[in-house]
Design a protein around this motif. Sequence first.
Motif, PDB file in Angstrom:
ATOM      1  N   THR A  63     -13.466  11.884  13.869  1.00  0.00           N
ATOM      2  CA  THR A  63     -12.022  11.766  14.001  1.00  0.00           C
ATOM      3  C   THR A  63     -11.382  13.143  13.865  1.00  0.00           C
ATOM      4  O   THR A  63     -12.033  14.094  13.408  1.00  0.00           O
ATOM      5  CB  THR A  63     -11.444  10.863  12.900  1.00  0.00           C
ATOM      6  N   PRO A  64     -10.118  13.272  14.228  1.00  0.00           N
ATOM      7  CA  PRO A  64      -9.443  14.566  14.013  1.00  0.00           C
ATOM      8  C   PRO A  64      -9.466  14.992  12.547  1.00  0.00           C
ATOM      9  O   PRO A  64      -9.489  16.188  12.245  1.00  0.00           O
ATOM     10  CB  PRO A  64      -8.017  14.296  14.506  1.00  0.00           C
ATOM     11  N   ALA A  65      -9.476  14.019  11.633  1.00  0.00           N
ATOM     12  CA  ALA A  65      -9.443  14.348  10.208  1.00  0.00           C
ATOM     13  C   ALA A  65     -10.755  14.950   9.713  1.00  0.00           C
ATOM     14  O   ALA A  65     -10.747  15.877   8.890  1.00  0.00           O
ATOM     15  CB  ALA A  65      -9.105  13.095   9.394  1.00  0.00           C
ATOM     16  N   ASN A  66     -11.886  14.445  10.204  1.00  0.00           N
ATOM     17  CA  ASN A  66     -13.167  14.942   9.672  1.00  0.00           C
ATOM     18  C   ASN A  66     -13.881  15.912  10.601  1.00  0.00           C
ATOM     19  O   ASN A  66     -14.912  16.476  10.234  1.00  0.00           O
ATOM     20  CB  ASN A  66     -14.098  13.787   9.303  1.00  0.00           C
TER      21      ASN A  66
ATOM     22  N   CYS B 233     -12.082   8.310  20.393  1.00  0.00           N
ATOM     23  CA  CYS B 233     -10.642   8.624  20.355  1.00  0.00           C
ATOM     24  C   CYS B 233      -9.823   7.373  20.672  1.00  0.00           C
ATOM     25  O   CYS B 233      -8.920   7.379  21.506  1.00  0.00           O
ATOM     26  CB  CYS B 233     -10.298   9.747  21.329  1.00  0.00           C
ATOM     27  N   SER B 234     -10.186   6.285  20.007  1.00  0.00           N
ATOM     28  CA  SER B 234      -9.600   4.992  20.328  1.00  0.00           C
ATOM     29  C   SER B 234      -8.816   4.436  19.152  1.00  0.00           C
ATOM     30  O   SER B 234      -8.917   4.904  18.016  1.00  0.00           O
ATOM     31  CB  SER B 234     -10.696   4.012  20.732  1.00  0.00           C
TER      32      SER B 234
ATOM     33  N   GLU C 233      -8.929   0.666  22.574  1.00  0.00           N
ATOM     34  CA  GLU C 233      -8.670   1.389  23.807  1.00  0.00           C
ATOM     35  C   GLU C 233      -8.548   2.876  23.514  1.00  0.00           C
ATOM     36  O   GLU C 233      -8.088   3.284  22.445  1.00  0.00           O
ATOM     37  CB  GLU C 233      -7.404   0.876  24.484  1.00  0.00           C
ATOM     38  N   THR C 234      -8.973   3.700  24.457  1.00  0.00           N
ATOM     39  CA  THR C 234      -8.854   5.151  24.332  1.00  0.00           C
ATOM     40  C   THR C 234      -7.389   5.534  24.379  1.00  0.00           C
ATOM     41  O   THR C 234      -6.631   5.044  25.218  1.00  0.00           O
ATOM     42  CB  THR C 234      -9.602   5.855  25.475  1.00  0.00           C
TER      43      THR C 234
END
Length: 260
Positions: free
Chosen positions: A188-191, A208-209, A228-229
């Motif tokens: 994820t963007p966080a990790n 990225c969903s 869903e993406t």
Amino acid sequence: MDLDGICDRPLLEVCVDDAGGLAAARRGGADRIELCSALALDGLTPSTGLMQIASTLDRPVYAMIRPRGGDFVFSDADADIMLRDIDAARAAGLPGVVLGANRPSGELDAGVLTRLCRHAAGLGMTLHRSIDLVPDPIEAVDLAAELGFERILTSGGAETAENGADRIARMVARAGKRLSIMAGSGVTPANAPDILSRTGVRELHGSCSAPAEANAGFATLAPSASRETRSEIVAEMVAVLTRHASRSRVGDRTLSSASS
């Protein structure tokens, strides 16, 4: 198609299973797309029609070649289907395929993979997370390199790439310059920054969903947990990778100045 030489940040591959996902991944700035059907089953071979649509995109799309759900222990009949699906991906104009096969004991099935890789000659090849079932995925990097894979998608044998980061780092060291190790599962963007720092990978893979929005009044048998993406999540991930690369370059310059 190797994008690493033309991109100064880690690359992002997004897995999608429909035309909407293709469009969202492209809008968000994904560097490469893994094209599947049935991501809820961890990805199966996409339809010929979807592969043809994907071939019109202005970035590389690799087709998953997996004829059924369940394990990755493939019979001769399964392998025959996979050979034909490789032909379909090539005929559609896609530049690469995603492959994997295991023996009942968990090791990579060198016989099936050799057959598939030879048939895919001329296409780019990614070894998927079947390697995460191998008793020693670090040693299995050598076989993947010998078979001609250009990258391995892995969580380091753990449930998520974050949990398997230490082993992924060892796979990166084992691979050297022979092929790329791409971290995936739960990214994820966080990790993402932590995974990049701990592993040394130059490629990340994610869906990225988010939960799909319900279409009120539409008749459907789809499960309520479908996803869903989202282009905004793809774009956020790209921004995170760009910032990580910038900080790394600043750190490298600081170390260089300190040592001179």
